[in-house]
Scaffold this active site. Structure first.
Site, PDB file in Angstrom:
ATOM      1  N   PHE A   6       0.853  -1.189   0.000  1.00  0.00           N
ATOM      2  CA  PHE A   6       0.000   0.000   0.000  1.00  0.00           C
ATOM      3  C   PHE A   6       0.885   1.234   0.000  1.00  0.00           C
ATOM      4  O   PHE A   6       1.925   1.264   0.671  1.00  0.00           O
ATOM      5  CB  PHE A   6      -0.825   0.074   1.294  1.00  0.00           C
ATOM      6  CG  PHE A   6      -2.198  -0.518   1.225  1.00  0.00           C
ATOM      7  CD1 PHE A   6      -2.881  -0.658   0.039  1.00  0.00           C
ATOM      8  CD2 PHE A   6      -2.825  -0.926   2.393  1.00  0.00           C
ATOM      9  CE1 PHE A   6      -4.157  -1.201   0.003  1.00  0.00           C
ATOM     10  CE2 PHE A   6      -4.094  -1.465   2.379  1.00  0.00           C
ATOM     11  CZ  PHE A   6      -4.760  -1.609   1.181  1.00  0.00           C
ATOM     12  N   GLU A   7       0.507   2.244  -0.736  1.00  0.00           N
ATOM     13  CA  GLU A   7       0.993   3.608  -0.498  1.00  0.00           C
ATOM     14  C   GLU A   7      -0.251   4.408  -0.163  1.00  0.00           C
ATOM     15  O   GLU A   7      -1.017   4.780  -1.048  1.00  0.00           O
ATOM     16  CB  GLU A   7       1.688   4.183  -1.734  1.00  0.00           C
ATOM     17  CG  GLU A   7       3.002   3.550  -2.082  1.00  0.00           C
ATOM     18  CD  GLU A   7       4.176   4.155  -1.323  1.00  0.00           C
ATOM     19  OE1 GLU A   7       3.945   5.118  -0.549  1.00  0.00           O
ATOM     20  OE2 GLU A   7       5.295   3.673  -1.493  1.00  0.00           O
TER      21      GLU A   7
END
Length: 962
Positions: free
Chosen positions: A693-694
């Protein structure tokens, strides 16, 4: 091959042609050196065009930008004003015009190809040069959007590419791609040009990856308007690819049941707060949660105490500006042997001027804490001690050397004579966390959640804050943990997750760096280890203390910097410093420990910030060849996509944040190369689906513009970094909301893991037959499909149905007549379908017909210019049309040399000109119209004879592929 001739001859009676040519102005823009501003003003009065201003930055001279003809340039130089630089020439302008026109023509050609696909007549390139990859639609606060992605096999890139600031400045030189989108009624509702995406991190040539574009279809008031159903992508060379539009997010992902407990974060947390929270959860819910101390303690939230003496300006802890060169030569860096909190803080040192002549250099220690350095003087009482002398004297004194180590400033040779201090300088570790925050090595803690923690259930590993400055990431882990344990037994979905999964959560992997970011340097990315201390030319001084540490997400063993992969370095102050060796850091060894110790872990989520990405392997490639780590099987990539769809839909549920299609996919395809990252370690070393995830997707505003969020957006309505300023109005509650929406995403990941745990069914795959025995496969789930055409039974070693390149769709399998297509499908769980077969055979008596060779050319009539007027200069024009019918593989239309129009013995001085709107065809064509233009220039001095001027022209339609 002899050309085949159709209706080849036509005559036309005509007259006079055009003389309107564009005259070059011949003006250039040059920079001249003038003696004064007054001279410039005088030249303006004389009529010279001096443009927009004067450059007077160099004392004693003026540079003026002047627009001149060659004659004016010579005149100015004769006056003693030399031209010193060329800004622009007529050739430069012509090149700009040509470049502009080429772009316009390319886009027009691509648009024409799209029109041709809709029914207009246009030339066609070889089918398959353009591939449609993605066409995704969504809605958010900014309105309605579509993201389109495609490729062309005719792409090329300038080679070699100029390198600027260590980045290849390559240019795409292939055909333009234009996309259009259509409604359910087949009507075009929009169009836009796609942009070529090159990977500029690769040198010497930045490779072409694909074309992409994001287009706003309407503002928020248009939400609810039907989405487009079809996208066509056309190349300027004529090929068109078509694909259906998919709804990207907003597909009705499950919402939480009534009474679902959530929203447990109230502020950004430091590592000890996070560990305390998961420890408290384990104490409160011992039936489903346990907390575990990971075996590798961190190097510690601790520093050796330091100061710098000998400079003309006393060091008081400042980070900037760096010392001037003269002070660098005088600087002595003093570093405690003990950690600051264990005795290094408060050690004192003073360089003393003895105030007398001919004094020797003497070092003494008093009270076991205070180092006094009496400096040497000459016969006049002037100090003669250099920085190197001080370093040698301190390190050579037994008592002082027990306390500290002295060194020169970075690469200085220490030849400068030191400046004595007016007061004692106290060493400090310069750490700012409150005294209550523990110094020294830290224990990283992990929460394990599950009804069955015996390794029999599918494991999911969720870990946060590998990068210290990403304050929002532990909130995602903590919110996920709290939701799970507090909804168990009351929420059906949560209960199913905990009863059937084994969930491991670490809120902060990088405990030292996170504490340092929270209290000392908010932009800290790495951990706190100072490898510059052992580097003889490294920055081992307090000015550099914010640049120490290892990037933990570059310290793993797969595709690492040490294996020659791109995206990390060996500089101890670099932001992507890979460390001295793979897995050198206790933090990364803790991750490896979890993945090795618990082989039931099949899924991992590494939560980072910011930018709004959802990614998976491969995540690294070689710097010059762009040789990536091996792509997973196509079915596995489809499984990643399938999971992503569920995860991103749940994120969207919270506040309609759309993680973009262009930011979803393998790391190397949508971001960059990250040598030695943890997702690659998980997948290639342990077979774990390693996701990244970012969080912190750019926030889309109602006007359609984007607001970047950064690593530490406002948590509520207060300024970032613990300040008291007013929050950016666009980012109120951003930190809180990111934790909430990406915890939603974690729940979706857990739901996918549960589906994996329960999956016992083999995939169901149908073979869909297109034209010419071209077969595509359609599966009810993500699966790798393996096939044979030789009658043998397929296995996982057989040919896999997959694309030619990343992010494309696979080509159909063309089955030869008489062959049998056999296939199996394997899903990510390993379930294998039964062998299926499809065969194609010829049958007698097929209905058919033949086409005779046809090549026909007819003209619509005989054109005429009308009367020519003697004594008046004019360019006369007329036109007609030709009709072309061809069954050949190609055709070419040509016209004989027009020559000059004649009237008996009289001939016009100017030649007749003929233009054709189209001259070549690369495929059969029926009743295709060609515009034929005729032009004749009559000059005012041309003699004209009474009568009719005419000329017989021969038009030829020929082919090399009848």
């Amino acid at each position: 091959m002899r050309p085949i001739m159709g209706a080849l001859v036509a005559t036309a009676a005509i007259a006079f042609l055009p003389a309107t040519a564009l005259a070059e102005d011949g003006e250039s823009v040059l920079e001249f050196k003038l003696p004064s501003k007054a001279t410039a003003e005088q030249l303006i009065k004389l009529g010279y065009d001096l443009g927009d201003g004067l450059d007077q930055s160099q004392p004693g001279q003026v540079k003026a930008t002047i627009v001149v003809t060659p004659e004016e340039k010579a005149q100015l130089e004769a006056m003693g004003y030399p031209a010193v630089a060329t800004i622009q020439t007529p050739a430069d302008v012509d090149a700009l015009r040509a470049e502009r026109q080429a772009t316009i023509d390319a886009e027009a050609a691509a648009k024409a190809a799209l029109d041709g696909a809709a029914g207009a007549k246009t030339r066609k390139a070889a089918v398959g040069t353009v591939r449609a990859q993605h066409a995704d639609y969504w809605e958010d606060a900014g309105g309605r959007w579509i993201s389109i992605e495609g490729t062309t096999t005719e792409a090329s890139v300038t080679n070699p590419c100029p390198v600027v600031n260590n980045r290849a400045q390559c240019a795409y030189t292939g055909p333009a791609l234009v996309a259009s989108w259509y409604g359910a009624d087949g009507q075009q509702v929009g169009t836009g040009t796609l942009q070529a995406y090159l990977d500029t991190d690769v040198t010497p040539v930045a490779p072409y990856l694909y074309h992409t574009g994001k287009f706003r279809l309407g503002d928020a008031s248009t939400i609810g308007t039907p989405m487009p159903t079809t996208v066509k992508i056309a190349s300027a060379t004529g090929d068109v690819a078509t694909m259906a539009v998919s709804k990207w997010v907003g597909n009705g992902a499950p919402e939480y049941a009534q009474g679902f407990k959530q929203d447990f974060n109230t502020h950004y947390v430091d590592p000890q707060e996070g560990y305390a929270r998961i420890t408290a959860l384990a104490d409160e819910f011992p039936n489903i949660a346990t907390v575990q101390a990971l075996p590798n303690k961190t190097a510690g939230y601790q520093r050796k105490a330091q100061t710098i003496v000998g400079m003309s300006t006393a060091y008081t802890g400042q980070l900037t500006p760096l010392p001037a060169a003269a002070d660098q030569a005088k600087a002595v860096v003093v570093t405690s042997k003990a950690w600051g909190h264990e005795g290094g803080n408060g050690i004192g040192i003073r360089l003393v001027n003895p105030g007398a002549a001919d004094e020797p250099l003497v070092v003494g220690v008093s009270n076991n804490r205070m180092i006094r350095v009496n400096l040497a003087t000459d016969s006049a009482g002037a100090i003669t001690t250099t920085a190197k002398d001080v370093v040698d004297a301190i390190n050579g004194n037994a008592q002082a050397a027990e306390l500290v180590t002295a060194s020169l400033y970075r690469t200085s040779t220490g030849t400068g004579v030191v400046t004595p201090g007016t007061a004692t300088s106290l060493l400090s570790d310069w750490l700012k966390a409150p005294a209550s925050y523990p110094r020294g090595p830290q224990t990283v803690k992990m929460l394990r959640i599950g009804k069955h923690q015996d390794g029999t259930k599918t494991g999911v590993f969720i870990y946060c804050q590998e990068h210290a400055r990403e304050w929002g990431t532990p909130l995602v882990c903590l919110e996920t943990a709290e939701r799970l344990v507090r909804n168990y037994g009351t929420d059906p979905e949560t209960t199913q997750l905990i009863d059937n999964l084994d969930i491991f959560i670490v809120p902060t992997i990088n405990a030292d760096g996170a504490a340092y970011s929270m209290y000392d340097n908010n932009t800290q990315r790495r951990n706190m280890v100072n490898y510059c201390a052992s580097n003889p030319t490294g920055n081992n001084d307090p000015f550099a203390r914010n640049s120490w540490g290892v990037d933990l997400n570059r310290n793993f063993t797969v595709g690492s910097f040490f294996d020659g992969f791109q995206g990390a370095g060996n500089v101890c102050t670099g932001d992507t410093f890979a460390g001295p060796s793979e897995l050198s850091e206790p933090e990364t060894r803790n991750e490896a420990y979890v993945q090795t110790t618990y082989p039931n872990i099949k899924f991992a989520m590494n939560v980072h910030s910011s930018g709004g990405y959802f990614m998976w392997p491969p995540g690294a490639y070689k710097p010059t060849t762009r040789e990536t780590l091996p792509y997973p099987p196509y079915g596995t990539l489809n499984y990643f996509d399938q999971t992503a769809a569920a995860v991103l839909d749940r994120i969207y549920n919270y506040r309609h944040t759309a993680v973009l299609p262009s930011q979803t996919g393998p790391v190397v395809d949508v971001l960059y190369s990250a040598a030695g990252n943890s997702a690659d370690e998980a997948y290639y070393s342990h077979g774990i689906v390693g996701y990244d995830f970012e969080i912190g997707a750019s926030k889309v505003l109602p006007n359609g513009q984007s607001q970047s969020t950064g690593f530490q957006p406002c948590y509520g309505a207060v300024g970032t970094g613990g300040g008291t300023g007013t929050c950016n109005a666009n980012l109120v509650n951003e930190g809180h909301d990111e934790g909430m929406e990406f915890a939603n995403g974690n729940y979706a990941l857990l739901a996918e893991a549960l589906a994996y745990e329960n999956d016992t069914a083999a995939p169901k795959v149908d073979a869909v037959t297109g034209s010419d025995r071209a077969v595509t496969f359609k599966s009810d789930e993500a699966a790798s499909i393996y096939y044979t055409l030789d009658g043998s039974t397929p296995t996982t070693a057989s040919t896999e149905w997959k694309p030619n390149r990343p992010r494309e769709k696979p080509d159909p399998v063309v089955v030869p007549v008489g062959a049998a297509l056999k296939w199996i499908a394997v899903d990510f769980k390993g379930n294998v379908s039964a062998v299926q077969t499809k065969a194609f055979t010829t049958t007698p008596g097929d209905v058919g017909g033949t086409v005779p060779a046809t090549l026909a050319l007819t003209l619509d009539g005989t054109p005429s210019f009308g009367p020519f007027v003697p004594g008046v200069e004019k360019d006369y024009a007329t036109q007609t049309k030709a009709n072309v019918i061809s069954t050949a593989g190609d055709a070419t239309l040509s016209v004989s040399d027009p020559g000059h129009l004649t009237n008996g013995a009289f001939t016009l001085p100017e030649p007749l000109r003929v233009s054709l709107s189209k001259t070549t065809w690369t495929a059969p064509v029926a009743n295709d119209k060609v515009d034929i233009g005729f032009n004749q220039l009559i000059k005012s001095t041309d003699p004209l004879r009474t009568g009719t001027y005419s000329k017989t022209l021969t038009f030829t339609l020929s082919t090399t592929q009848p």
